[in-house]
Structures are given as C-alpha cells and as structure tokens.
Design an enzyme around this catalytic site. Structure first.
Site: not given
Ligand code: G7M
Length: 350
Positions: A196, A260-261, A263, A266-270
């Site tokens: 993003k 939560y939820q 997309s 697989h655990f990830h953090i913003h």
């Molecule tokens: O809503 P959720 O927590 O699942 O957010 C997933 C985050 O991963 C979003 O902020 C997406 O913009 C980011 N993201 C998704 N994809 C497919 C990619 C990618 O291929 N590369 C990177 N760097 N970020 C991604």
C-alpha cells in the site's frame, strides 16, 4: 529475471492491455479508485491512488526504501511545483481555484498503481462496494464457521506472496529489517514496505512484519505463551524502524496493529505512521487491534488465550464468511439481544 527485480516491461504491458469492466470502489477521501477489468481474458483489479504532496518533507531514495533519505524543498515541493492556475471564485478574504502541478516519475509521481492479475473471486469481492456489519464471533462460531474457512484459505495458494518473501527472495531489495536466529527459527520475522505504501513519503509510512512461524494463522491462535514473543517483536520493531529512517520517525509514532479478520492467514503485523489517517477502514476499531492491547489482553485470558474470547468485528457482505454463516449468526444474535427488527419501509412515492 531474478525474483527481486521489478519487471517494468511486463507491468507496463499488462496495464496497457487492461480492458475496463466497471468501477469496484471509489473513495474521494483516500483518493483511491479500484477498477475491475480484464487482461488477456482474465479478471484484473487496478487500484489508483493519488500521491500525497511534498513540502520540505522526507523523500526516500526510490532505489531503496531504507537509509538514503534526503530532506529538501525542491522544485517538486507543493508550492514550488505549481505550473498553472485557474481561479474558481473569491469572496472577502477567501480565494479558491484549480492548478496543474509539476510531475516527475521519480521525484513527484502523480499516482501509485496497484495491479492484481489474475484476480480471484475473493479479490474482486474484497474490493467491490458492499454493505458492512458488526458481528460477534464467539469461540463456538469460530470453530463452526471461521476455522474451516481459514483452513481452506491457507491451502488455496493465497499465501504464495508471503512464502515468496520468506523463502524465495521476492521483494528482498525492499526488506527493511530481518530477524533470524538459527537457535530459535520460530522467532524470525521480516519487515518490509507494505504494497500500500509508495516507499517515498514518510508521512504515509506503511510497513508489514511477516513472521517465519506458520502455526499462528490469526489473532485467534495467540495464547499467553506467545506474549513474550510478541513483546520482543514489538520492541525490536520500535528500536530498529526509526533508525532505518534516520530517526525522522520515532518509536512512539508507529501505530503497530493486527487485523481481525485479516485477508491473509499467516501471522503478520501492520506498522504505520501514526499521522497516516487515509487508510479507509484498515486502522478502524472493528478491524485493527493495537499490539500493545493484544499483549496486555493475554494477561487476562486463560491458557487458551484468544481462542476463548468473543471477538467483535466488521464484516462486509461480500466476504465468504458472511455468506457462509455470519449473516445467519448475526440475525440470531440480534434476536437473542432483544433488538427489534427494523420496520419494513414501503416506498410509495412511485
Ligand atoms: O488485512 P491483512 O492483515 O491480511 O493485511 C495484509 C497486508 O499485506 C495488507 O496491508 C496488504 O497491502 C499487504 N500485502 C498484500 N500483498 C499481496 C502484498 C505483497 O505482495 N507485498 C507486500 N509488501 N505487501 C502485501
């Protein structure tokens, strides 16, 4: 071509081949528009986002998303870049009009373009206009409706981009921070710019931390035993990220949260600049959970952690979970809560 190189030619030609079908969503506040179309007969989603203005601001070197920052008021700073102006009106001390500003692909691009191709039904439904609802997910609802959905999502190839980052060097030139210790591989994680973010404007800084371990699909899987791991990860992020950006952002200016939820299961953090508000519902309550709150909550949960909690969140009508049972669940919940059904409104203006 190495995985890490961006294939400019392919990207350009895919964009050229895009055939418009319809507008999926358009948001004047975030200056984002998502279009559905086709490329070579397969669904494609193009999202266009107008870039933010520069003013004596910090611009990362487009070649790298980390160290090489320069601070300048250049010909592209917002006031300097005004090339043409057309007044609309004025009244008393108020003046307004339109302008054309100097653009440059490297230093002052007009918009960021995201392409998803071939886009799946899940992608199209996510971007499409839809109504949203607040729903309560009890542990029982999780097991009956949500868990089977997560199991399906984990095995349907949707996590390929995550595995590419962790194991195949995708986006490796953009990685900001990597933590990996062979003695505890499960603690490893990678921080890189979220797709993003344009990687330039620090006001809009948006990073994502992706963990190596695969046993945690979402917030639901977090238990008290994960608390120290989360604390360590949060502290590493807060210590390292400011230094990656020459301390032009500080630890307390990082909004660190978990969806939560999500997309992707697989655990990830913003990790987002606290000033960045133009994120639609991505940082709103009912979706974003601050890591500090998650860590704190684990103190008060039993050994099952989030698995025993009722989670309340926003769900769109296009989401598979809505159709797979959350809609029926919500109707039941409203009945149990004694909330009256809305009256049927008959439109007799015709
Ligand atoms: O809503 P959720 O927590 O699942 O957010 C997933 C985050 O991963 C979003 O902020 C997406 O913009 C980011 N993201 C998704 N994809 C497919 C990619 C990618 O291929 N590369 C990177 N760097 N970020 C991604």
């Amino acid at each position: 071509m190495a995985d890490t190189e961006v294939d400019t030619v392919q990207f350009n030609s895919l964009i050229d081949e895009f055939r418009f079908t319809r507008v999926l969503s358009s948001n004047p506040q975030t200056k984002l528009i998502s279009l559905l179309g086709t490329i070579q007969g397969k669904d494609a989603i193009v999202t266009l986002e107008k870039t933010h203005f520069q003013f004596d601001t910090v611009v990362a070197n487009p070649e790298s998303s980390t160290m090489s920052l320069h601070q300048c008021e250049s010909e592209f700073s917002c006031m300097n870049s005004i090339e043409k102006m057309k007044p609309i009106a004025n009244n008393d001390i108020y003046f307004w009009g339109m302008s054309v500003m100097k653009q440059d692909l490297e230093l002052n691009p007009t918009a960021k373009i995201n392409l998803i191709w071939p886009a799946t039904k899940v992608h199209v439904e996510k971007f499409d206009k839809q109504l949203f609802h607040i729903v309560r997910e009890t542990p029982e609802v999780y097991k009956r409706i949500v868990k089977p959905y997560i199991d399906e999502m984990v095995n349907n190839g949707r996590l390929k981009w995550v595995n590419n980052i962790l194991h195949s060097g995708a986006e490796s030139d953009r990685v900001v921070y990597k933590y990996f210790d062979e003695k505890s591989p499960d603690d490893g994680f990678v921080v890189l710019p979220d797709m993003k973010w344009d990687g330039c404007n620090l006001d809009a800084l948006y990073l994502v931390a992706i963990v190596h371990r695969t046993d945690i699909k979402s917030l639901r899987d977090l238990r008290p035993e994960h608390q120290q791991w989360l604390i360590d990860m949060k502290n590493k992020i807060k210590s390292v990220i400011p230094s990656c950006y020459n301390y032009l952002i500080s630890a307390d200016q990082l909004r660190i949260f978990i969806h939560y939820q999500p997309s992707y299961y697989h655990f990830h953090i913003h990790i987002v600049n606290v000033r960045h508000a133009g994120l639609g519902d991505g940082i709103a309550v009912g979706k974003a959970n601050l890591i500090e709150d998650v860590i704190e909550n684990l103190n008060y949960m039993g050994p099952e952690g989030y698995m025993n909690r009722t989670m309340t969140y926003v769900i769109g009508e296009n989401h598979a979970l809505w159709k797979n049972g959350l809609q029926a669940e919500l109707e039941q919940q409203l009945k149990e809560d004694g909330i009256p059904e809305p009256p049927v409104i008959i439109n007799d203006f015709a």
